[in-house]
Every structure is written in C-alpha cells, then in structure tokens.
Design a protein around this motif. Structure first.
Motif, short mmCIF file in Angstrom:
data_model
loop_
_atom_site.label_atom_id
_atom_site.label_comp_id
_atom_site.label_asym_id
_atom_site.label_seq_id
_atom_site.Cartn_x
_atom_site.Cartn_y
_atom_site.Cartn_z
N PRO A 60 0.83 -1.20 0.00
CA PRO A 60 0.00 0.00 0.00
C PRO A 60 0.87 1.26 0.00
CG PRO A 60 0.11 -0.89 2.21
CD PRO A 60 0.87 -1.85 1.33
N MET A 61 0.37 2.33 -0.57
CA MET A 61 1.13 3.57 -0.58
C MET A 61 1.17 4.16 0.83
SD MET A 61 0.63 7.08 -2.82
CE MET A 61 1.17 6.33 -4.36
N SER A 62 2.33 4.68 1.20
CA SER A 62 2.45 5.33 2.51
C SER A 62 3.55 6.38 2.46
CB SER A 62 2.75 4.30 3.61
OG SER A 62 3.99 3.64 3.36
N LEU A 63 3.34 7.46 3.21
CA LEU A 63 4.38 8.44 3.46
C LEU A 63 5.12 8.00 4.71
CD1 LEU A 63 2.42 11.76 2.80
CD2 LEU A 63 4.09 10.67 1.31
N ARG A 64 6.44 7.94 4.64
CA ARG A 64 7.20 7.35 5.74
C ARG A 64 8.11 8.39 6.40
NH1 ARG A 64 6.28 2.06 5.48
NH2 ARG A 64 8.07 1.47 6.80
N TYR A 65 8.14 8.31 7.72
CA TYR A 65 8.93 9.24 8.53
C TYR A 65 9.79 8.42 9.49
CZ TYR A 65 9.86 12.71 12.23
OH TYR A 65 10.46 13.53 13.16
N ARG A 66 11.09 8.59 9.39
CA ARG A 66 12.04 7.86 10.23
C ARG A 66 11.82 6.35 10.14
NH1 ARG A 66 12.60 11.69 15.69
NH2 ARG A 66 13.49 13.50 14.60
#
Length: 461
Positions: free
Chosen positions: A132-138
C-alpha cells in the motif's frame, strides 16, 4: 550499487511474516495455472499444424486432451482455495508468535521487486504482498491519527519518491565505502523534514499519481505545524508519478499544490524507456508464430507500471481503452511542467567526459544512462530519432503537432548531465548530492569551484 549492509535475519526465512504464507500459496497457484495454460497453448499449436481443431478459445485444446488441462486448472484452484482458507484460520496464531519483531529489510527488498513486476496482479487477486502507498517518517509509515510531535518537524517538507521495483530504503546507498543519502543531506541543508514515499510500482503511474495527490492533501491537513513549503525529489519512474500527482493537484485546486515549491527529477523517463519498447516488440514477434504465440503470455506478465514506461504515461487517458501489450504510436496527452514551480532535471550518460564528440552524441541519444536516453531524462526531442520512429531498438521521436506540447521546458540552468554515470549511480554518487544542494540550498555554505573536468560545480564544507 547496493543498499547499505544491515544485520542479517535469523534463519533463511526469518524475514517472512505469517501472512506471507497465504500470499505465497496464492502466487504458487497462479503460477501453476499460468504454466499449464502455456503448455496447453504449445500443445494445441502443434496439433493445429496437423489440422486438429482446438477448443472454444484460442490456444485451448479439446477432447480428452482439453479435459486433462481443464482438470489441472480445476485441481489447482481447489487446492489453492482450501489451503488459503486453512492458512487464514491459522494466521492469527502465527502472527501472535511474531509480535514485536521488526520489519526485515530483506522482506522489503523482495516485496519491492515483486510489486514492480506484478503489483497490479497482486492487487487484483487481493494478495497481501501488494504494497500500500504510505508516506514514511524515520523508517515507519505516518500514522494520520498520531503524527510526530511539533518539536520534531519543520514547516518545510522534503519528499523523496523512489523508482520501479524499489522502496524508500533505496535512497540510502554506498559509494566507495561511504554512505550517500540525498534526502538527509538536502533536508539538513534546507531545514526541512524528510519524508519518503513507498508505493506499489506495478500499478499504473496515473493511479499512483492520484493516490499520492490524495495523501499529500491529507498531509497538509494533519501535519503538526502549518505546512508552508514542499519540495519533491523523484527518481526514475517516481518522477512520472510526481508529475501525475502535480497535474491532478493543479486541476483540482488541491491545497498541497499551492505549497509546492520545487521538483527535481533524477533519470526520469519523461518520454519513455527503450527497454519497454523492446518488450512490446517481443510481444509482437512471439505472437506472430504459432509455436511461440503461447509464450507471449510470459512476456505479458509484466505490470501496468512497466508498460506505462514505454512512452512515459502520466494521466489515465494515456492508457485507458487500449490493449497495453499491443504496439502503437505515442498517444500521450501533453502534460507540461507545473507553472509557478521550480523544476529541475538530472540526466546521466555512460559517455565519459573525455569521449569523442560523435561517440558521446551516439551514447547519449541511444544509451543514455543505460536505461533512460538523455533526451527522455531532459524532456526534449530525441536527437536523430526521427529516422528510427518508434522502432523497438531505437528511441521514440516526438513528431507531429504534439511535439512542442509534449516537450518539457526545463530552463537551461535547471538541467545537469552527469557524465560517466549509470542509472543506479544517480542515487549513490556524491556529485549528484552536490548538484541538488546547489539548486535547492544555495545558501547552505557552498562555494563554486571547478572540478577535475573543468566544469563548475558546488563544493561542500
């Protein structure tokens, strides 16, 4: 180049999840069914040359032979369904045994490659391997319900978008034993918070573009501090996904588009990639002969994302209503660079700085960085391609009334050619980092010096 080394998983299959068992069974059933269809097609091709009639559909056998193949198909579906139902019941127990384990990098690399090759089929079949598409942080997906604390983020966001068969992990690379991470270097110099996109590269580019636009709109609404500025750096296919999202954001008047300051494209095939045109040519050759026609199904396993790279599709209209495996001319809708947004393009060339002019010109026109020709990465017309048209081994020339509209207008000062560099090295070479900093963070303490080739470039302090 390779990803930075990380500690190996325990055991050869230590990186697998419990849910992966179901996904593997589904893939095995689909593979068995697909292979049996190819074998049946070859079988029937031989019989057809002897005058034996076939079944109701092309490549299908009839009579006892056809019954055998139908039986194989039926048994495969039955075993797959029963096994899937059993594993579905066992999955909660197996998952409970794995709680607390971290995401294994080996699994992420395999899933990224699998999604690039057949991600659209994974989605259609409901396979859990679909990313699935996701915006990732750290290193983790953003939780829209529990965003990072205000003290850890900036009002400026730097988004990095990966390419085909890749993931956000591929932005961390090695060069001569040293780590190179364009995102971290840029974010530090710009005073921005780096976010990384992860997405299923096997889906149509315009489908991913629409989803990215929606997630960026959600980001504006939920970011812990008012989002004032967005910069996007995209690699290869990721550049097409970014252009698609920007086109949608502009058309629909989405709020994130008004905060978009800069776009940078690294080796993006704006006018397509020759290797996919070779795949289209292979489809036609295999399908033209009775004995090889069944094998064309194998070449047609490649995903919608890959076939979009033939010409560089960006919007739905580029592919809707057409058989994506049939050869056809370039019918893309013109999608210019977004107005009011600073746009930059980096192209790589295998030709070295000291190559002869004719050798350099030929390499840049037909080879480029090994995957993307120079004209495609810079969004210009193909040099010398008018004589080749859309031949499988050549590049696609921009001809006719749409030529000027499809050409992307990158300012001269917003173009940079990396000599003696291949497609993958765009992610790992410090020269690329320096050029990105020169454009996006000129106030970060850099001075312009001449490198060994005499070309002016930035020097980091």
């Amino acid at each position: 180049m390779r990803l930075l080394r990380e500690s190996p998983a325990k055991g050869a299959l230590g990186h697998l999840h419990a849910s992966d068992l179901r996904a593997l069974v589904q893939l095995a059933a689909q593979a068995t069914s697909g292979v049996s269809r190819v074998v049946e097609g070859v079988h029937q091709s031989v019989w057809s040359t002897l005058g034996a009639p076939g079944g109701d559909e092309p490549g299908q056998a009839r009579g006892v032979t056809g019954g055998v193949y139908r039986g194989i198909q039926g048994i495969t579906k039955l075993v797959g369904r029963v096994t899937d139902e059993l594993l579905e019941k066992l999955e909660p127990l197996l998952s409970g045994m794995q709680r607390g384990e971290i995401e294994r990098p080996q699994r992420e690399v395999v899933l990224a490659a699998l999604n690039g090759v057949m991600g659209d089929r994974l989605v259609e079949s409901g396979n859990s391997f679909a990313v699935p598409m996701s915006l990732r942080y750290r290193g983790a997906a953003l939780d829209w319900q529990a965003m990072p604390p205000v003290s850890s983020v900036s009002s400026k966001v730097l988004l990095l978008v990966h390419g085909l068969c890749s993931s956000d992990r591929h932005w961390r690379r090695e060069h001569e034993g040293r780590e190179v991470d364009h995102g971290q270097a840029l974010a530090s110099a710009m005073g921005a918070t780096p976010l990384y996109l992860r997405y299923n590269t096997g889906l149509h580019i315009s489908v991913n573009g629409r989803e990215l636009a929606a997630q960026l709109e959600q980001l504006v609404r939920t970011w812990p501090v008012p989002l004032e500025e967005l910069t996007v750096v995209s690699y290869s296919m990721g550049g097409l996904v970014t252009r698609s999202a920007a086109h949608i954001g502009h058309q629909e008047g989405q709020s994130w588009f008004g905060r978009l300051k800069s776009l940078v494209f690294l080796g993006t095939p704006h006018h397509g990639a020759p290797l996919e045109r070779i795949g289209s040519w292979l489809d036609e050759v295999l399908g033209s002969l009775a004995y090889t026609a069944p094998f064309s199904r194998l070449s047609q396993l490649r995903s919608a994302g890959i076939t979009d790279l033939r010409f560089g599709h960006v919007v739905d209209e580029d592919w809707q209503g057409r058989d994506r495996f049939l050869r056809h001319s370039d019918r893309r809708q013109p999608v210019p660079l977004p107005s009011g947004v600073a746009s930059y393009a980096i192209a790589a060339s295998l030709a070295s700085q000291d190559a002869r002019p004719i050798q350099s010109a030929l390499a840049e026109c037909f080879v480029g960085d090994g995957l993307v020709p120079l004209h495609s990465a810079l969004g210009t017309s193909a040099l010398g391609a008018s004589a080749l048209g859309t031949s499988a081994l050549g590049t696609s020339a921009l001809r006719g009334p749409d030529e000027a509209e499809r050409r992307l207008q990158f300012p001269k000062e917003a173009q940079w050619i990396a000599k003696g560099m291949n497609h993958l090295e765009l992610l790992s070479r410090p020269e690329v980092t320096r050029q990105l900093l020169r454009w996006l963070a000129p106030e970060s303490g850099q001075s312009l010096v001449s490198d060994e080739s005499g070309e002016v470039g930035p020097s980091l302090h």
